[in-house]
Design a protein around this motif. Sequence first.
Motif, short mmCIF file in Angstrom:
data_model
loop_
_atom_site.label_atom_id
_atom_site.label_comp_id
_atom_site.label_asym_id
_atom_site.label_seq_id
_atom_site.Cartn_x
_atom_site.Cartn_y
_atom_site.Cartn_z
N GLU A 206 18.32 2.26 33.14
CA GLU A 206 18.08 3.32 32.17
C GLU A 206 18.27 2.80 30.75
O GLU A 206 17.44 3.05 29.87
CB GLU A 206 19.05 4.48 32.46
N GLN A 207 19.39 2.07 30.55
CA GLN A 207 19.65 1.53 29.20
C GLN A 207 18.53 0.62 28.73
O GLN A 207 18.20 0.58 27.55
CB GLN A 207 20.96 0.74 29.20
N ALA A 208 17.94 -0.13 29.65
CA ALA A 208 16.88 -1.06 29.27
C ALA A 208 15.53 -0.37 29.23
O ALA A 208 14.51 -1.00 28.90
CB ALA A 208 16.85 -2.23 30.26
N GLY A 209 15.51 0.91 29.57
CA GLY A 209 14.26 1.67 29.52
C GLY A 209 13.27 1.30 30.61
O GLY A 209 12.06 1.31 30.39
N ILE A 210 13.81 0.95 31.78
CA ILE A 210 12.91 0.63 32.89
C ILE A 210 12.85 1.84 33.82
O ILE A 210 13.88 2.30 34.31
CB ILE A 210 13.42 -0.61 33.67
N ASP A 211 11.64 2.34 34.04
CA ASP A 211 11.50 3.56 34.83
C ASP A 211 11.26 3.27 36.30
O ASP A 211 11.71 4.01 37.17
CB ASP A 211 10.33 4.40 34.31
N THR A 212 10.53 2.21 36.57
CA THR A 212 10.18 1.96 37.97
C THR A 212 10.93 0.74 38.49
O THR A 212 11.13 -0.24 37.78
CB THR A 212 8.67 1.68 38.11
N VAL A 213 11.35 0.84 39.72
CA VAL A 213 12.06 -0.26 40.37
C VAL A 213 11.05 -1.36 40.69
O VAL A 213 9.98 -1.07 41.23
CB VAL A 213 12.73 0.25 41.65
N PRO A 214 11.34 -2.60 40.34
CA PRO A 214 10.37 -3.68 40.55
C PRO A 214 9.96 -3.82 42.02
O PRO A 214 10.82 -3.83 42.90
CB PRO A 214 11.13 -4.94 40.11
N GLN A 215 8.67 -3.90 42.23
CA GLN A 215 8.16 -4.07 43.59
C GLN A 215 7.68 -5.50 43.83
O GLN A 215 7.48 -5.90 44.96
CB GLN A 215 7.00 -3.09 43.84
N THR A 216 7.41 -6.23 42.74
CA THR A 216 6.97 -7.62 42.89
C THR A 216 7.90 -8.50 42.07
O THR A 216 8.64 -8.03 41.21
CB THR A 216 5.54 -7.80 42.35
#
Lengths: 410, 291
Positions: free
Chosen positions: A150-160
């Motif tokens: 959240e702090q880094a502003g990543i919304d989706t969990v990495p899939q690759t």
Amino acid sequence: MHKALLRQTALSLTLALGASLANADTLRVTVAEYSSKTGPYFEEAATAFEKSNPDTDVQIEVVPWDVLLQKLTTDISGNANADLSIIGTRWLLDFVQEGLAAPLDDYMDDAFKERFFDVFLSPSVMDDQTYGLPVAASARAMYYNKDLFEQAGIDTVPQTWQELSAAAQKISALGDDIAGFGLQGKEIETDVYFYYALWAYGGQLIDDDGTSGLDSDAGYQAAELYKSLIDANATQPGVTSYSREDVQNLFKQGKVGMMITAPFLSNQIRDEAPDLQYGVTAIPAGPDGDRGTYGVTDSIIMFENSKVKDTAWKFLDMLFTTEWREKFTAGEGFLPVNQEVAATPAFADNADLKEFTALLPDARFAPVITGWEEIAAKTSDAVQRIYLGDADIKESLDDAAASINDILDN
Amino acid sequence: MSRSNSLVPYLLVLPGFLLASFIILWPIYQLGLISVSDVNRFGMLKGFAGAANFAAVLADPEFLGALWRTAIWTIGIVGGTLVVAFPVALILNQEFYGRALARIIIMLPWAISLTMTAIVWRWALNGESGMLNSALRSLGLIDTNIQWLAQASTAFPVQIVIGILVTVPFTVTIFLGGLSSIADDLYEAARLEGSSHWQTFRRITLPLMSPFVNIAIVLNTIYVFNSFPIIWATTQGGPANSTDILVTYLYKLGFRFGKLGEASALSLMMFVLLLAFTLLYVFMTSRMAKR
């Protein structure tokens, strides 16, 4: 008259002798200590078994995992091994080849076999004979820290792995003591941490032609990926000084964005860092959608030289009932190997475990070959040199592959 | 009568000799047997292998690296210990307030198991949460954390320093024994003759201490050469075998890779090396006894 008395005496003597022999029925069991709960669990099982089989004395020998193979080696060479023992399933071939493990099929009926998930029982089957029962099963998945995402502003969990690389760099930028991707580079399973990427790029540990799969494009690309993460400061600094436990500790402290490890980390977080907001997801996929998790089972085997095989089997039969399996599996944080245990609410409703079981179709087990430990060590050495920047990627992996091929030839 | 008398000493020695053979010679015989045998990973002998196990050890590139590092390790720790322990012993031999306490503090590390010490150091050396880094940071000596155990260039020297720290107590004990055996009249006589502190040290203390220094060197060499816990607990000989010494390499060979034949051959070679040191030790003690 005299004769009758004599016969009676003889009979009662025989009976007494028989009873004392039965009393001397000692069952020795060597178990690996997975956690502080392992010893008490097996002691409890031993007491319960002795209660229903009063003639038996069950002796449990608890050995730390790290020295289990050493103890077994010493015991066997001194002909002083127990009747039952837990072993790493990847060692089973050595035990079978030397005739140390007893086949169990004569004891097992179909109903017994059906208690297990096939994916976990099959590694213990060699030449159509079952030599061990899966006592502990585990797979690997990726843990991620929701707060850091959240702090880094990543919304989706990495899939690759591509997405992971981008996310890891963003998270690492949050602070000096924050690392995006926890990369293990020391001690047990250093090689396995490399395989996750190797499998994602479509590589194999042993190629179809029976040679090492390290000196392949997949191997080079996987190593380049990890090295680029290190060079971009997207991992914790000094990866070669971090064992799996060390990286797990960083994760529990909230200093690592993502790491790949076993289900038991969930239990540790619950006990030691209950406020940590984390999720569990699949290990990232490669460019062609390949992905693989590492499946590990430990088996319990019966020694061929055991003099109390029937009793030993009775004890195994008890251990693998739903009641006893549930207690063990929940306590240690392993994956259920019994179908019925998996259906109990404790496991069926556990979101973390579901992620792990969902990965099982992609699970790869350590190849069943002799000398696997040495091959794993060669691989670890090679990737450590790459992580340190001491060796060229291709050169290092080619060298390792060459010495692994020598081991495979022997 | 005289014949039976000449037998008596041997008879008296016999029980001790048998016990010693059982404890010392039997394992060496077993080791020798395994080292020339084809042996499986569970220590079961499968036939005669000649010198194949020895050849395999000598041909392994890791062996030479480990041998070289064992030399650095042993010389570094034994030499470093000498340099630290001698002045410490000299100070502790002086009369001063609180000497008993100071002696206890110096001896204390000896009371803790080596493995425990090594594990505590592993925590202290942790790059992110280790005490060493946080101490150095708060002293302003470093800006960024040093990953001590990540590469051999920092890990191995640190391991040698730990080795020195744990070897000092024993060595100081030997030296204190030596110092107290030097008669005070010698120093008094020297003072009357007007000799300086340095001359007293150079002409009296040092020569009279030399047998004790020699013994400390030989005993420490034997202990340090075979010392397993420090390296195993901190790096397990890694990364990439770059901190392996012979004894950690031996453990991997025997109990990880299951090459018990090669491991036996290697431990025999190590035994021969150490036997040379032990003979040196016996030679020195007998020479000292003659004085």
